[in-house]
Design an enzyme around this catalytic site. Structure first.
Site, PDB file in Angstrom:
ATOM      1  N   GLY A  19      40.020  45.459  48.595  1.00 13.15           N
ATOM      2  CA  GLY A  19      41.024  44.796  47.753  1.00 13.15           C
ATOM      3  C   GLY A  19      41.691  45.789  46.812  1.00 13.15           C
ATOM      4  N   ILE A  20      40.887  46.660  46.230  1.00 18.85           N
ATOM      5  CA  ILE A  20      41.449  47.665  45.309  1.00 18.85           C
ATOM      6  C   ILE A  20      42.285  48.676  46.100  1.00 18.85           C
ATOM      7  CG2 ILE A  20      40.863  49.520  43.669  1.00 18.85           C
ATOM      8  CD1 ILE A  20      40.352  46.623  42.665  1.00 18.85           C
ATOM      9  N   ASP A 147      33.952  40.853  62.558  1.00 18.02           N
ATOM     10  CA  ASP A 147      33.665  39.430  62.299  1.00 18.02           C
ATOM     11  C   ASP A 147      34.370  38.559  63.338  1.00 18.02           C
ATOM     12  OD1 ASP A 147      32.543  40.550  60.081  1.00 18.02           O
ATOM     13  OD2 ASP A 147      34.023  39.781  58.653  1.00 18.02           O
ATOM     14  N   LYS A 187      27.013  60.133  56.772  1.00 20.79           N
ATOM     15  CA  LYS A 187      27.045  59.817  58.207  1.00 20.79           C
ATOM     16  C   LYS A 187      28.392  59.195  58.607  1.00 20.79           C
ATOM     17  CE  LYS A 187      23.611  60.680  60.181  1.00 20.79           C
ATOM     18  NZ  LYS A 187      23.337  62.040  60.701  1.00 20.79           N
ATOM     19  N   LYS A 189      28.891  57.979  61.795  1.00 18.05           N
ATOM     20  CA  LYS A 189      28.720  57.117  62.974  1.00 18.05           C
ATOM     21  C   LYS A 189      29.237  55.677  62.770  1.00 18.05           C
ATOM     22  CE  LYS A 189      26.427  58.420  66.233  1.00 18.05           C
ATOM     23  NZ  LYS A 189      26.875  59.378  67.222  1.00 18.05           N
ATOM     24  N   THR A 191      31.580  54.638  60.995  1.00 20.58           N
ATOM     25  CA  THR A 191      33.049  54.687  61.016  1.00 20.58           C
ATOM     26  C   THR A 191      33.554  54.851  62.446  1.00 20.58           C
ATOM     27  OG1 THR A 191      33.137  55.561  58.796  1.00 20.58           O
ATOM     28  CG2 THR A 191      35.048  56.008  60.174  1.00 20.58           C
ATOM     29  N   GLN A 192      32.860  55.693  63.206  1.00 21.23           N
ATOM     30  CA  GLN A 192      33.258  55.866  64.613  1.00 21.23           C
ATOM     31  C   GLN A 192      33.176  54.517  65.335  1.00 21.23           C
ATOM     32  OE1 GLN A 192      30.872  58.965  66.374  1.00 21.23           O
ATOM     33  NE2 GLN A 192      31.156  60.312  64.636  1.00 21.23           N
ATOM     34  N   CYS A 385      39.584  28.417  27.312  1.00 24.51           N
ATOM     35  CA  CYS A 385      39.475  27.102  27.946  1.00 24.51           C
ATOM     36  C   CYS A 385      38.237  26.350  27.447  1.00 24.51           C
ATOM     37  CB  CYS A 385      39.503  27.255  29.461  1.00 24.51           C
ATOM     38  SG  CYS A 385      40.008  25.725  30.267  1.00 24.51           S
ATOM     39  N   GLU A 409      32.992  15.417  29.204  1.00 24.20           N
ATOM     40  CA  GLU A 409      32.462  16.080  30.405  1.00 24.20           C
ATOM     41  C   GLU A 409      30.931  16.203  30.303  1.00 24.20           C
ATOM     42  OE1 GLU A 409      33.975  20.084  31.099  1.00 24.20           O
ATOM     43  OE2 GLU A 409      32.902  20.259  32.993  1.00 24.20           O
ATOM     44  N   HIS A 544      44.031  30.164  30.325  1.00 20.08           N
ATOM     45  CA  HIS A 544      43.257  31.347  30.725  1.00 20.08           C
ATOM     46  C   HIS A 544      44.179  32.560  30.658  1.00 20.08           C
ATOM     47  CE1 HIS A 544      39.521  29.523  32.122  1.00 20.08           C
ATOM     48  NE2 HIS A 544      40.245  28.537  32.607  1.00 20.08           N
ATOM     49  N   GLU A 546      43.603  35.504  30.498  1.00 19.36           N
ATOM     50  CA  GLU A 546      43.110  36.654  31.283  1.00 19.36           C
ATOM     51  C   GLU A 546      43.817  36.762  32.637  1.00 19.36           C
ATOM     52  OE1 GLU A 546      41.380  33.999  30.378  1.00 19.36           O
ATOM     53  OE2 GLU A 546      39.988  33.295  31.921  1.00 19.36           O
TER      54      GLU A 546
HETATM   55  N1  GLN Z   1      35.204  22.203  32.181  1.00 15.44           N
HETATM   56  C1  GLN Z   1      36.340  22.213  31.330  1.00 15.44           C
HETATM   57  C2  GLN Z   1      37.460  21.345  31.865  1.00 15.44           C
HETATM   58  O1  GLN Z   1      37.466  20.987  33.024  1.00 15.44           O
HETATM   59  C3  GLN Z   1      36.831  23.629  31.079  1.00 15.44           C
HETATM   60  C4  GLN Z   1      37.358  24.306  32.289  1.00 15.44           C
HETATM   61  C5  GLN Z   1      37.556  25.777  32.131  1.00 15.44           C
HETATM   62  O2  GLN Z   1      36.966  26.402  31.255  1.00 15.44           O
HETATM   63  N2  GLN Z   1      38.361  26.363  32.981  1.00 15.44           N
HETATM   64  O3  GLN Z   1      38.365  21.008  31.159  1.00 15.44           O
END
Ligand code: GLN
Length: 568
Positions: A19-20, A147, A187, A189, A191-192, A385, A409, A544, A546
């Site tokens: 992936g990288i 695979d 080695k 092999k 890779t071969q 979140c 929840e 999120h 991130e």
């Molecule tokens: N479980 C929580 C929700 O569904 C928070 C979800 C999360 O952190 N992405 O709202």
């Protein structure tokens, strides 16, 4: 120009950085001035990664358009600094579903629908859709060439090369060269054998990227040359690195970019400029300072490998923010259950605390204790979140005196459901429709100008400043009412629960600042950000962030988190 394709396949082992390598190849091509996108093929039957457990397959990546995808798409975005849509992830489940749906709709006009040609045809159709609007498309096939489940994809690669012409498709094989400890010798092999396996599909690699602990010497390169009938020049050494962001630099050291361009009958459109990338990578490898932060989480019990992978975007977002300041984040991984059992002593040596996203009951009380510790001891806190939902539960219980407050929840009978279902989620869950039914993807939020969060969005230039971008959000997302007089930002979401509107006023009365909100066309206003005043940094979001952090463009709230630790 003709559209060009670079297909990346794996030999020997998975999990060696294909992936990288794919992200790095795409980045290199982009740096030579081409418009580039990347596609990930996941040969599993799941329709998408939404229902996969993080410890089984790593973190679930969320795209702007609400796709729940394999984390490799995250690497592509982090390297390419662009948004990649969900159509760029192809799974066997999607391919078969489409073919069967078409058959049911009579679209094959009475013909027998068969594995060959109909399945590869559908794969090619999907690759072509993803490549629309780009000069170069890099396609990564998950797993390894041996695979069984890869057979239709290799067949599709072969056909695509025939249809598009040989000059328009290059194949890169990423392989692994082990150094068995009892031999201390690298080695060739396996890779071969990988090359042989690929040739059984009448596919011959144009480039072989040799992953190994150490660089490849000339003896191994020429062994591979003889076996693969490919000049040593096209055998690229890819030794282990300290930071994944070194990979494109190392590839360029071996002139991979020019070799691939030549193979595709292209020349550079511009001189590739790696200055900024190099500086940031050095910021990660040679930091001037280190800060220790706690990541209080739950998907830790299956061992070190999955631990890292379940929270990869969060740790990468920390890396990105750190790279710009030459700071290393030393992450202390804490299982929230450990806090439930032994208290918060494990937080004594940290300078910041993060509670990332998560689902389900386990470790919830431990996380709440960690948040309580961060609030009371004025330790910078970043809630993502679930980390925002629990920050409000903590506040409701311990500041507002709402005993037993919780998210529904975790406690359906709580007397104070300060976090509750999104209005339409009850029906969805009752029908057990768990796939792709959360609040998913990018949503626009308006920010309050006097909030801490706006300060960081402004400082990093990450808000939608001009009329054009707001128009684009409205056209692309149409997901809510945007107040154009207030700042607008876009972040990605993946959750079912929300701040319960009934409690918003009470929270505000007791000092909580909701710095950003989303107004749907119908229904209640949703709180997207919260912060506490009189605290060095107590910031949390329902989103999120991130997922939108890139090495060259770190996420504002992570930058704010780091700077508040540094300048506390
Ligand atoms: N479980 C929580 C929700 O569904 C928070 C979800 C999360 O952190 N992405 O709202």
């Amino acid at each position: 120009m003709n559209k060009k394709y670079i297909v990346v396949v794996g030999g020997v082992l998975s999990g060696i950085g294909k992936g990288i390598a794919t992200a790095s190849i795409a980045k290199i091509m982009k740096n030579y001035g081409y418009s580039v996108t990347a596609v990930k093929i996941d040969p599993y039957i799941n329709y998408d990664a939404g229902t996969l457990r993080p410890t089984e397959h790593g973190e679930v990546w969320v795209t702007n358009d609400g796709g729940e995808i394999d984390q490799d798409l995250g690497s592509y975005e982090r390297f390419l600094s662009c948004d990649i849509p969900k159509r760029n992830n192809i799974t066997t489940g999607q391919v078969y579903k489409e073919v069967i749906d078409k058959e049911r709709a009579g679209e094959y006009l009475g013909k027998t629908v068969q594995f060959i040609p109909h399945i590869p045809q559908e794969i090619i159709r999907r690759i072509k859709i993803a490549s629309e609007g780009y000069e170069i498309t890099v396609v990564e096939i998950g797993g390894t060439i041996g695979d069984y489940e890869n057979i239709p994809y290799l067949f599709a690669v072969k056909s695509l090369s025939r249809i598009e012409g040989k000059d328009n498709l290059a194949v890169v094989l990423v392989t692994y060269l082990p150094i068995p400890s009892h031999l201390s010798e690298m080695k060739t092999k396996p890779t071969q054998q990988a090359i042989k396996q690929l040739s059984e599909h009448t596919i011959f690699p144009d480039i072989i990227i040799c992953r190994a602990k150490e660089p490849l010497d000339d003896v191994r390169k020429s062994k591979i040359e003889t076996y693969a009938n490919i000049e040593t020049d096209f055998v690229i050494s890819a030794p282990d690195v300290e930071s994944i962001y070194e990979v494109p630099l190392n590839f360029e050291y071996e002139k991979l970019g020019i070799k691939l361009l030549n193979r595709l009958d292209l020349s550079p459109k511009k001189k590739a400029d790696w200055e900024k990338w190099k500086k940031l990578t050095m910021g990660i490898i040679n930091p001037k300072k280190s800060v220790k932060v706690a990541m209080v989480c739950k998907y830790l019990d299956i061992g070190g490998f999955s631990l890292k992978d379940s929270y990869i975007s969060v740790s990468q977002a920390l890396n990105h923010a750190g790279a710009h300041e030459q700071v290393n984040f030393d992450i202390k991984w804490i299982d929230a259950k450990e806090i439930e059992e032994s208290g918060t002593d494990c937080l004594k040596d940290v300078e910041g605390i993060i509670v990332p996203g998560g689902f389900g009951n386990s470790g919830i009380e431990g996380k709440i204790e960690a948040i309580n510790y961060a609030r009371k001891n004025r330790i910078p806190y970043l809630g993502l979140c679930l980390g925002m939902q629990l920050a409000l539960v903590e506040y409701a219980r311990n500041v507002m005196g709402l005993e037993g407050a919780n998210s529904s929840e975790f406690d359906r009978d709580t007397p104070h459901p300060v976090i509750d279902f999104l209005a339409d989620q009850e029906k969805i869950l009752a029908m057990k429709h768990y796939g792709a039914t959360m609040r998913l993807g990018a949503y626009a939020a308006n920010l309050k100008r006097d909030s801490t969060i706006f300060k960081w969005y402004k400082e990093t230039g990450r808000w939608e400043k001009d009329k054009e971008s707001i128009k684009r959000i409205k056209e692309e997302f149409r997901l809510g009412i945007i107040d154009q007089k207030e700042p607008v930002i876009l972040e990605r979401h993946r959750h079912r629960y929300e701040v319960n509107p009934i409690y918003i006023k009470d929270f505000e009365k007791e000092g909580v600042i909701f710095g950003g909100y989303h107004k749907p066309f119908d229904g209640e206003v949703l709180m997207e950000f919260m912060e506490l005043p009189d605290h060095p940094y107590f910031v949390a979001t329902q989103a999120h962030p991130e997922f939108k952090s890139r090495l060259e463009d770190p996420a504002p709230l992570f930058v704010g988190f780091l700077k508040s630790i540094l300048f506390k």
